[in-house]
Design a protein around this motif. Structure first.
Motif, PDB file in Angstrom:
ATOM      1  N   ASP A 284       3.196  20.299   7.160  1.00  0.00           N
ATOM      2  CA  ASP A 284       3.100  19.047   7.936  1.00  0.00           C
ATOM      3  C   ASP A 284       3.498  17.835   7.096  1.00  0.00           C
ATOM      4  OD1 ASP A 284       2.294  20.168  10.404  1.00  0.00           O
ATOM      5  OD2 ASP A 284       0.205  20.224   9.787  1.00  0.00           O
ATOM      6  N   ILE A 285       3.114  17.811   5.824  1.00  0.00           N
ATOM      7  CA  ILE A 285       3.515  16.699   4.941  1.00  0.00           C
ATOM      8  C   ILE A 285       5.048  16.649   4.876  1.00  0.00           C
ATOM      9  CG2 ILE A 285       3.553  15.904   2.517  1.00  0.00           C
ATOM     10  CD1 ILE A 285       0.696  17.113   2.253  1.00  0.00           C
TER      11      ILE A 285
ATOM     12  N   THR B 185       1.612  15.071  -5.247  1.00  0.00           N
ATOM     13  CA  THR B 185       0.504  14.567  -4.442  1.00  0.00           C
ATOM     14  C   THR B 185      -0.685  15.504  -4.604  1.00  0.00           C
ATOM     15  OG1 THR B 185      -0.084  13.725  -2.244  1.00  0.00           O
ATOM     16  CG2 THR B 185       1.082  15.823  -2.291  1.00  0.00           C
TER      17      THR B 185
ATOM     18  N   THR C  43      -6.642   2.552  -1.799  1.00  0.00           N
ATOM     19  CA  THR C  43      -5.546   1.613  -2.051  1.00  0.00           C
ATOM     20  C   THR C  43      -6.120   0.311  -2.587  1.00  0.00           C
ATOM     21  OG1 THR C  43      -3.511   0.675  -1.088  1.00  0.00           O
ATOM     22  CG2 THR C  43      -5.484   0.542   0.265  1.00  0.00           C
TER      23      THR C  43
ATOM     24  N   THR D  37       0.836  -1.214   0.000  1.00  0.00           N
ATOM     25  CA  THR D  37       0.000   0.000   0.000  1.00  0.00           C
ATOM     26  C   THR D  37       0.862   1.251   0.000  1.00  0.00           C
ATOM     27  OG1 THR D  37      -2.081  -0.872   0.852  1.00  0.00           O
ATOM     28  CG2 THR D  37      -1.488   1.352   1.587  1.00  0.00           C
TER      29      THR D  37
ATOM     30  N   ASN E 174      -3.533  17.260  -2.198  1.00  0.00           N
ATOM     31  CA  ASN E 174      -3.885  17.474  -0.803  1.00  0.00           C
ATOM     32  C   ASN E 174      -4.429  18.888  -0.626  1.00  0.00           C
ATOM     33  OD1 ASN E 174      -4.039  17.043   2.094  1.00  0.00           O
ATOM     34  ND2 ASN E 174      -2.469  15.468   1.803  1.00  0.00           N
TER      35      ASN E 174
ATOM     36  N   MET F 102       7.661   7.292  -1.775  1.00  0.00           N
ATOM     37  CA  MET F 102       6.538   7.325  -0.828  1.00  0.00           C
ATOM     38  C   MET F 102       5.403   8.255  -1.279  1.00  0.00           C
ATOM     39  SD  MET F 102       8.497   6.931   2.813  1.00  0.00           S
ATOM     40  CE  MET F 102       7.006   6.944   3.805  1.00  0.00           C
TER      41      MET F 102
ATOM     42  N   SER G 208      -4.522   9.447  -3.844  1.00  0.00           N
ATOM     43  CA  SER G 208      -5.892   9.897  -4.108  1.00  0.00           C
ATOM     44  C   SER G 208      -6.601   9.095  -5.196  1.00  0.00           C
ATOM     45  CB  SER G 208      -5.864  11.368  -4.516  1.00  0.00           C
ATOM     46  OG  SER G 208      -4.949  11.538  -5.594  1.00  0.00           O
ATOM     47  N   SER G 209      -5.878   8.216  -5.879  1.00  0.00           N
ATOM     48  CA  SER G 209      -6.543   7.418  -6.916  1.00  0.00           C
ATOM     49  C   SER G 209      -5.835   6.096  -7.136  1.00  0.00           C
ATOM     50  CB  SER G 209      -6.588   8.184  -8.248  1.00  0.00           C
ATOM     51  OG  SER G 209      -5.305   8.263  -8.822  1.00  0.00           O
TER      52      SER G 209
ATOM     53  N   ALA H 129      -3.362  10.662   3.904  1.00  0.00           N
ATOM     54  CA  ALA H 129      -3.978  10.688   2.567  1.00  0.00           C
ATOM     55  C   ALA H 129      -2.894  10.738   1.486  1.00  0.00           C
ATOM     56  CB  ALA H 129      -4.911  11.894   2.436  1.00  0.00           C
ATOM     57  N   THR H 130      -1.858  11.534   1.723  1.00  0.00           N
ATOM     58  CA  THR H 130      -0.744  11.603   0.766  1.00  0.00           C
ATOM     59  C   THR H 130       0.020  10.284   0.721  1.00  0.00           C
ATOM     60  OG1 THR H 130      -0.418  13.984   0.587  1.00  0.00           O
ATOM     61  CG2 THR H 130       1.586  12.647   0.545  1.00  0.00           C
ATOM     62  N   MET H 131       0.155   9.605   1.861  1.00  0.00           N
ATOM     63  CA  MET H 131       0.905   8.347   1.876  1.00  0.00           C
ATOM     64  C   MET H 131       0.165   7.210   1.159  1.00  0.00           C
ATOM     65  SD  MET H 131       2.777   8.530   5.578  1.00  0.00           S
ATOM     66  CE  MET H 131       3.652   6.976   5.398  1.00  0.00           C
ATOM     67  N   THR H 132      -1.167   7.226   1.156  1.00  0.00           N
ATOM     68  CA  THR H 132      -1.898   6.171   0.433  1.00  0.00           C
ATOM     69  C   THR H 132      -2.182   6.580  -1.010  1.00  0.00           C
ATOM     70  OG1 THR H 132      -3.918   7.015   1.458  1.00  0.00           O
ATOM     71  CG2 THR H 132      -2.975   5.049   2.423  1.00  0.00           C
TER      72      THR H 132
ATOM     73  N   ALA I  52      -4.283  17.061  11.033  1.00  0.00           N
ATOM     74  CA  ALA I  52      -3.059  17.147  10.222  1.00  0.00           C
ATOM     75  C   ALA I  52      -2.579  15.745   9.854  1.00  0.00           C
ATOM     76  CB  ALA I  52      -1.975  17.895  10.981  1.00  0.00           C
TER      77      ALA I  52
ATOM     78  N   HIS J 289      -4.395  14.321   6.837  1.00  0.00           N
ATOM     79  CA  HIS J 289      -3.909  14.833   5.543  1.00  0.00           C
ATOM     80  C   HIS J 289      -2.636  14.096   5.111  1.00  0.00           C
ATOM     81  CE1 HIS J 289      -6.621  18.242   4.971  1.00  0.00           C
ATOM     82  NE2 HIS J 289      -6.484  18.555   6.250  1.00  0.00           N
ATOM     83  N   VAL J 290      -1.717  13.895   6.044  1.00  0.00           N
ATOM     84  CA  VAL J 290      -0.458  13.228   5.685  1.00  0.00           C
ATOM     85  C   VAL J 290      -0.726  11.773   5.283  1.00  0.00           C
ATOM     86  CG1 VAL J 290       1.841  12.572   6.468  1.00  0.00           C
ATOM     87  CG2 VAL J 290       0.856  14.755   7.214  1.00  0.00           C
TER      88      VAL J 290
ATOM     89  N   VAL K 100       2.174   7.966  11.681  1.00  0.00           N
ATOM     90  CA  VAL K 100       1.701   9.364  11.636  1.00  0.00           C
ATOM     91  C   VAL K 100       0.618   9.521  12.699  1.00  0.00           C
ATOM     92  CG1 VAL K 100       0.947  11.230  10.118  1.00  0.00           C
ATOM     93  CG2 VAL K 100       2.061   9.230   9.119  1.00  0.00           C
TER      94      VAL K 100
ATOM     95  N   ILE L  55     -10.670   9.827  -5.269  1.00  0.00           N
ATOM     96  CA  ILE L  55     -11.243  10.286  -3.995  1.00  0.00           C
ATOM     97  C   ILE L  55     -11.111  11.809  -3.922  1.00  0.00           C
ATOM     98  CG2 ILE L  55     -11.128  10.046  -1.481  1.00  0.00           C
ATOM     99  CD1 ILE L  55     -11.649   7.382  -3.056  1.00  0.00           C
ATOM    100  N   PRO L  56     -12.239  12.557  -3.929  1.00  0.00           N
ATOM    101  CA  PRO L  56     -12.154  14.022  -3.959  1.00  0.00           C
ATOM    102  C   PRO L  56     -12.032  14.658  -2.577  1.00  0.00           C
ATOM    103  CG  PRO L  56     -14.431  13.347  -4.206  1.00  0.00           C
ATOM    104  CD  PRO L  56     -13.618  12.075  -4.102  1.00  0.00           C
ATOM    105  N   HIS L  57     -11.336  13.991  -1.669  1.00  0.00           N
ATOM    106  CA  HIS L  57     -11.178  14.478  -0.296  1.00  0.00           C
ATOM    107  C   HIS L  57      -9.691  14.576   0.039  1.00  0.00           C
ATOM    108  CE1 HIS L  57     -15.455  13.837   0.222  1.00  0.00           C
ATOM    109  NE2 HIS L  57     -15.307  12.608  -0.245  1.00  0.00           N
ATOM    110  N   THR L  58      -9.370  15.362   1.081  1.00  0.00           N
ATOM    111  CA  THR L  58      -7.958  15.562   1.439  1.00  0.00           C
ATOM    112  C   THR L  58      -7.586  14.863   2.746  1.00  0.00           C
ATOM    113  OG1 THR L  58      -8.511  17.647   2.522  1.00  0.00           O
ATOM    114  CG2 THR L  58      -7.808  17.767   0.220  1.00  0.00           C
TER     115      THR L  58
ATOM    116  N   GLY M 294     -11.698  17.839  -5.823  1.00  0.00           N
ATOM    117  CA  GLY M 294     -12.584  18.082  -4.694  1.00  0.00           C
ATOM    118  C   GLY M 294     -12.396  19.507  -4.182  1.00  0.00           C
TER     119      GLY M 294
ATOM    120  N   GLN N 252      -9.092  20.281  -2.619  1.00  0.00           N
ATOM    121  CA  GLN N 252      -7.898  19.671  -3.210  1.00  0.00           C
ATOM    122  C   GLN N 252      -7.103  20.606  -4.120  1.00  0.00           C
ATOM    123  OE1 GLN N 252      -9.613  16.156  -5.134  1.00  0.00           O
ATOM    124  NE2 GLN N 252      -8.682  14.892  -3.550  1.00  0.00           N
TER     125      GLN N 252
END
Lengths: 132, 132, 132
Positions: free
Chosen positions: C59-60, C47, B47, A88, C49, C89, B92-93, B87-90, B81, B84-85, B68, B39-42, C106, C109
């Motif tokens: 924070d990221i 990314t 995954t 992942t 976000n 990553m 958005s699509s 979300a970046t690690m997994t 916070a 959000h981090v 995190v 995914i239109p969210h932050t 979004g 975003q």
């Protein structure tokens, strides 16, 4: 869809597959579009990173092994929970632009299969979508 | 574009959405191409990972919570916070190949929505791009 | 393919590029499809976000600096091994749906270039693939 297989030789290893993806792009005959490299496994991933110096691949492996260590601290009882999480964290596909029939990678970029639960024979699927 | 919503029931949880994505592929009528699940969210991601054993989803959640952690050590002051981090690690699509009108997943793979700031009602957008 | 360059001003920084990607979508003239934003570098990523509050970008950056610290503990000897791992990553591309000629993001975003080995002038490649 084009397909090829690769054989990994360790539990965790990062293997360059750029040449095989280039071959798949050629076989498709598509001149312009997007190439999706997709890994149909849940304990392996794919990334784009430096290919010239093999130490980069070793560092990617080491950092992931440190952040998500193998062990018994997980709920999944097959001994490869860490492998699933690493999959992942790297991702199941990469997208690369194709122009004039050629994969458009940056100067230092290669496409790298990330094995997290080998050694195994693994499949890689490649789909090239032509531009309208 | 196809759309559907899901309701999450915890702050952090991993929810299988494979069936709903398969329905979107069917609705599109497209037989061959690429399916993008977006995914239109932050503070949420998506995954592809094992679906058969629910403990894999729990392990993905636990590792991300440990790497995190939720807390006050961040600059963003809304208390999410960490979300959000994550979300970046997994990401958005995800991109999945479609052949003969069917989403081409590996044997053990499922598409999983990753909630990092629930419980909430969330949107998932699906675009299927047909091959030329 | 559309291209643009950006100048980063720190070793590690997250920079909003949404406006430039929107311009590339307009230039393409494509009304419906998928936009791929691709980074042809091995020590930078991209990314999606939150853009409204700049503290999310900070924070990221901070979390990645903590998880993969700069230093001498790596095999790759150019002093930027951590930058390569951070690139893996975050990922080398994002995919966004295009409808009615408009990038479908979004509400909160934005598309964010992630510099891990600056300051440098960097390239961003954008390919919009029209729906059949």
């Amino acid at each position: 869809m084009e397909r090829f297989s690769i054989q990994t030789d360790q539990r965790e290893t990062v293997v360059d597959i750029t040449g095989k993806v280039r071959d798949a792009v050629k076989s498709s005959g598509i001149r312009e579009g997007i190439c999706i490299v997709y890994i149909p496994h849940t304990t392996a991933g794919v990334t784009i990173n430096e290919n010239a110096d093999p130490s980069v691949k070793a560092d990617i492996r080491s950092v992931l092994m440190k952040l998500v260590p193998e062990g018994r601290q997980y709920r999944h009882l097959e001994g490869n929970a860490d492998s699933h999480v690493k999959a992942t964290m790297t991702g199941s596909s990469v997208s690369v632009i194709v122009e004039s029939g050629v994969l458009q990678l940056g100067t230092w970029q290669g496409i790298q299969f990330c094995e997290f639960d080998g050694p195994r024979t693994r499949q890689v699927w490649v789909k090239i979508l032509g531009a309208v």
